[in-house]
Motif scaffolding. Sequence first.
Motif, PDB file in Angstrom:
ATOM      1  N   ILE A  64       0.802  -1.470  -0.041  1.00  0.00           N
ATOM      2  CA  ILE A  64       0.085   0.082  -0.068  1.00  0.00           C
ATOM      3  C   ILE A  64       0.869   1.134   0.141  1.00  0.00           C
ATOM      4  O   ILE A  64       0.629   2.223  -0.655  1.00  0.00           O
ATOM      5  CB  ILE A  64      -1.012   0.026   1.313  1.00  0.00           C
ATOM      6  CG1 ILE A  64      -1.977  -1.056   1.216  1.00  0.00           C
ATOM      7  CG2 ILE A  64      -1.535   1.214   1.307  1.00  0.00           C
ATOM      8  CD1 ILE A  64      -2.958  -1.083  -0.058  1.00  0.00           C
ATOM      9  N   ILE A  65       1.820   1.371   0.745  1.00  0.00           N
ATOM     10  CA  ILE A  65       2.947   2.194   1.157  1.00  0.00           C
ATOM     11  C   ILE A  65       3.594   2.795  -0.548  1.00  0.00           C
ATOM     12  O   ILE A  65       3.639   3.779  -1.061  1.00  0.00           O
ATOM     13  CB  ILE A  65       3.851   2.105   1.861  1.00  0.00           C
ATOM     14  CG1 ILE A  65       3.288   2.208   3.267  1.00  0.00           C
ATOM     15  CG2 ILE A  65       5.013   3.379   1.932  1.00  0.00           C
ATOM     16  CD1 ILE A  65       2.778   3.535   3.766  1.00  0.00           C
ATOM     17  N   GLU A  66       3.941   1.495  -1.131  1.00  0.00           N
ATOM     18  CA  GLU A  66       4.639   1.763  -2.585  1.00  0.00           C
ATOM     19  C   GLU A  66       3.648   2.337  -3.459  1.00  0.00           C
ATOM     20  O   GLU A  66       3.869   3.161  -4.251  1.00  0.00           O
ATOM     21  CB  GLU A  66       5.153   0.188  -2.868  1.00  0.00           C
ATOM     22  CG  GLU A  66       6.360  -0.034  -2.035  1.00  0.00           C
ATOM     23  CD  GLU A  66       7.598   1.090  -2.312  1.00  0.00           C
ATOM     24  OE1 GLU A  66       7.654   1.438  -3.474  1.00  0.00           O
ATOM     25  OE2 GLU A  66       8.399   1.222  -1.271  1.00  0.00           O
ATOM     26  N   TYR A  67       2.392   1.778  -3.394  1.00  0.00           N
ATOM     27  CA  TYR A  67       1.428   2.143  -4.311  1.00  0.00           C
ATOM     28  C   TYR A  67       1.295   3.582  -4.197  1.00  0.00           C
ATOM     29  O   TYR A  67       0.935   4.350  -5.354  1.00  0.00           O
ATOM     30  CB  TYR A  67      -0.100   1.427  -4.232  1.00  0.00           C
ATOM     31  CG  TYR A  67      -1.000   1.761  -4.980  1.00  0.00           C
ATOM     32  CD1 TYR A  67      -1.098   1.271  -6.201  1.00  0.00           C
ATOM     33  CD2 TYR A  67      -2.092   2.664  -4.611  1.00  0.00           C
ATOM     34  CE1 TYR A  67      -1.904   1.771  -7.063  1.00  0.00           C
ATOM     35  CE2 TYR A  67      -2.918   3.073  -5.398  1.00  0.00           C
ATOM     36  CZ  TYR A  67      -3.176   2.689  -6.773  1.00  0.00           C
ATOM     37  OH  TYR A  67      -4.021   2.799  -7.416  1.00  0.00           O
ATOM     38  N   CYS A  68       1.148   4.033  -2.888  1.00  0.00           N
ATOM     39  CA  CYS A  68       0.877   5.623  -2.568  1.00  0.00           C
ATOM     40  C   CYS A  68       1.967   6.393  -3.254  1.00  0.00           C
ATOM     41  O   CYS A  68       1.811   7.309  -3.874  1.00  0.00           O
ATOM     42  CB  CYS A  68       0.708   5.881  -1.161  1.00  0.00           C
ATOM     43  SG  CYS A  68      -0.796   5.346  -0.444  1.00  0.00           S
ATOM     44  N   TRP A  69       3.247   5.703  -2.904  1.00  0.00           N
ATOM     45  CA  TRP A  69       4.431   6.805  -3.393  1.00  0.00           C
ATOM     46  C   TRP A  69       4.482   6.676  -4.789  1.00  0.00           C
ATOM     47  O   TRP A  69       5.141   7.461  -5.513  1.00  0.00           O
ATOM     48  CB  TRP A  69       5.626   6.180  -2.827  1.00  0.00           C
ATOM     49  CG  TRP A  69       5.634   6.791  -1.085  1.00  0.00           C
ATOM     50  CD1 TRP A  69       5.835   5.849  -0.011  1.00  0.00           C
ATOM     51  CD2 TRP A  69       5.036   7.874  -0.531  1.00  0.00           C
ATOM     52  NE1 TRP A  69       5.590   6.257   1.194  1.00  0.00           N
ATOM     53  CE2 TRP A  69       5.188   7.543   0.781  1.00  0.00           C
ATOM     54  CE3 TRP A  69       4.490   9.025  -0.978  1.00  0.00           C
ATOM     55  CZ2 TRP A  69       4.786   8.645   1.649  1.00  0.00           C
ATOM     56  CZ3 TRP A  69       3.957   9.821   0.120  1.00  0.00           C
ATOM     57  CH2 TRP A  69       4.147   9.869   1.261  1.00  0.00           C
ATOM     58  N   VAL A  89       2.295   5.645  -7.523  1.00  0.00           N
ATOM     59  CA  VAL A  89       1.026   5.619  -8.250  1.00  0.00           C
ATOM     60  C   VAL A  89       0.341   7.066  -7.768  1.00  0.00           C
ATOM     61  O   VAL A  89       0.213   7.821  -8.750  1.00  0.00           O
ATOM     62  CB  VAL A  89       0.025   4.588  -8.225  1.00  0.00           C
ATOM     63  CG1 VAL A  89      -1.253   4.587  -9.078  1.00  0.00           C
ATOM     64  CG2 VAL A  89       0.864   3.160  -8.695  1.00  0.00           C
ATOM     65  N   LEU A  90      -0.308   7.189  -6.664  1.00  0.00           N
ATOM     66  CA  LEU A  90      -1.281   8.352  -6.299  1.00  0.00           C
ATOM     67  C   LEU A  90      -0.260   9.597  -5.947  1.00  0.00           C
ATOM     68  O   LEU A  90      -0.773  10.586  -6.536  1.00  0.00           O
ATOM     69  CB  LEU A  90      -1.716   7.624  -4.921  1.00  0.00           C
ATOM     70  CG  LEU A  90      -2.522   6.706  -5.031  1.00  0.00           C
ATOM     71  CD1 LEU A  90      -3.403   6.326  -3.500  1.00  0.00           C
ATOM     72  CD2 LEU A  90      -3.800   6.819  -6.185  1.00  0.00           C
ATOM     73  N   ASN A  91       0.938   9.475  -5.431  1.00  0.00           N
ATOM     74  CA  ASN A  91       1.614  10.815  -5.420  1.00  0.00           C
ATOM     75  C   ASN A  91       3.137  10.391  -5.571  1.00  0.00           C
ATOM     76  O   ASN A  91       3.820   9.845  -4.564  1.00  0.00           O
ATOM     77  CB  ASN A  91       1.581  11.470  -4.044  1.00  0.00           C
ATOM     78  CG  ASN A  91       2.151  12.606  -3.816  1.00  0.00           C
ATOM     79  OD1 ASN A  91       2.738  13.233  -4.634  1.00  0.00           O
ATOM     80  ND2 ASN A  91       2.047  13.064  -2.591  1.00  0.00           N
ATOM     81  N   PRO A  92       3.678  10.343  -6.921  1.00  0.00           N
ATOM     82  CA  PRO A  92       4.944   9.985  -7.110  1.00  0.00           C
ATOM     83  C   PRO A  92       5.960  11.176  -6.679  1.00  0.00           C
ATOM     84  O   PRO A  92       7.281  10.841  -6.995  1.00  0.00           O
ATOM     85  CB  PRO A  92       5.013   9.641  -8.675  1.00  0.00           C
ATOM     86  CG  PRO A  92       3.703  10.263  -9.071  1.00  0.00           C
ATOM     87  CD  PRO A  92       2.838  10.476  -7.954  1.00  0.00           C
ATOM     88  N   ASP A  93       5.674  11.978  -6.437  1.00  0.00           N
ATOM     89  CA  ASP A  93       6.483  13.246  -5.850  1.00  0.00           C
ATOM     90  C   ASP A  93       7.628  12.644  -4.854  1.00  0.00           C
ATOM     91  O   ASP A  93       7.167  12.353  -3.741  1.00  0.00           O
ATOM     92  CB  ASP A  93       5.524  14.469  -5.341  1.00  0.00           C
ATOM     93  CG  ASP A  93       6.442  15.712  -4.909  1.00  0.00           C
ATOM     94  OD1 ASP A  93       7.761  15.591  -5.048  1.00  0.00           O
ATOM     95  OD2 ASP A  93       6.052  16.570  -4.281  1.00  0.00           O
ATOM     96  N   PRO A  94       8.743  12.978  -5.168  1.00  0.00           N
ATOM     97  CA  PRO A  94       9.815  12.408  -4.021  1.00  0.00           C
ATOM     98  C   PRO A  94       9.968  13.100  -2.896  1.00  0.00           C
ATOM     99  O   PRO A  94      10.368  12.744  -1.831  1.00  0.00           O
ATOM    100  CB  PRO A  94      11.037  12.439  -4.884  1.00  0.00           C
ATOM    101  CG  PRO A  94      10.597  13.431  -6.064  1.00  0.00           C
ATOM    102  CD  PRO A  94       9.410  13.426  -6.313  1.00  0.00           C
ATOM    103  N   GLU A  95       9.375  14.404  -2.960  1.00  0.00           N
ATOM    104  CA  GLU A  95       9.188  15.272  -1.624  1.00  0.00           C
ATOM    105  C   GLU A  95       7.668  15.026  -0.981  1.00  0.00           C
ATOM    106  O   GLU A  95       7.702  15.735   0.131  1.00  0.00           O
ATOM    107  CB  GLU A  95       9.297  16.535  -1.853  1.00  0.00           C
ATOM    108  CG  GLU A  95      10.692  16.982  -2.555  1.00  0.00           C
ATOM    109  CD  GLU A  95      11.814  16.729  -1.699  1.00  0.00           C
ATOM    110  OE1 GLU A  95      11.647  17.123  -0.674  1.00  0.00           O
ATOM    111  OE2 GLU A  95      12.713  16.123  -2.430  1.00  0.00           O
TER     112      GLU A  95
END
Length: 110
Positions: A7-12, A14-20
């Motif tokens: 889920i965390i990986e999906y969030c980072w 897909v949903l919000n790929p912004d590295p910040e």
Amino acid sequence: LTHYVYIIEYCWNVLNPDPEGTMTSIIDLSNLSFSMLFRRNGEMLSFVKKFVGILSAHYPQRSYKTIIINVPRWFNTAYAVIKPLLRESTKKKIEIYSRGLKQATAVRIA
């Protein structure tokens, strides 16, 4: 644990790929009893250690805040034992609430 990492990986990714990007986690401890930590040969305690280890090792800068709600009375004593082991930056990101107006306000703002 694997599901949470997914889920965390999906969030980072897909949903919000912004590295910040950062996130606020809310952990609800309703109905948690002290004995639950040690049932099944300490399975729950082992899970918590692995969970914290993975988040600390792989996502330390992604956490904006962790709000722990509905804490049982014994939790603050247990946290006082663990707190010295945490990094100062991690301690600043943790908020702990029992039931009440402060908890409701914190969750609403998050």
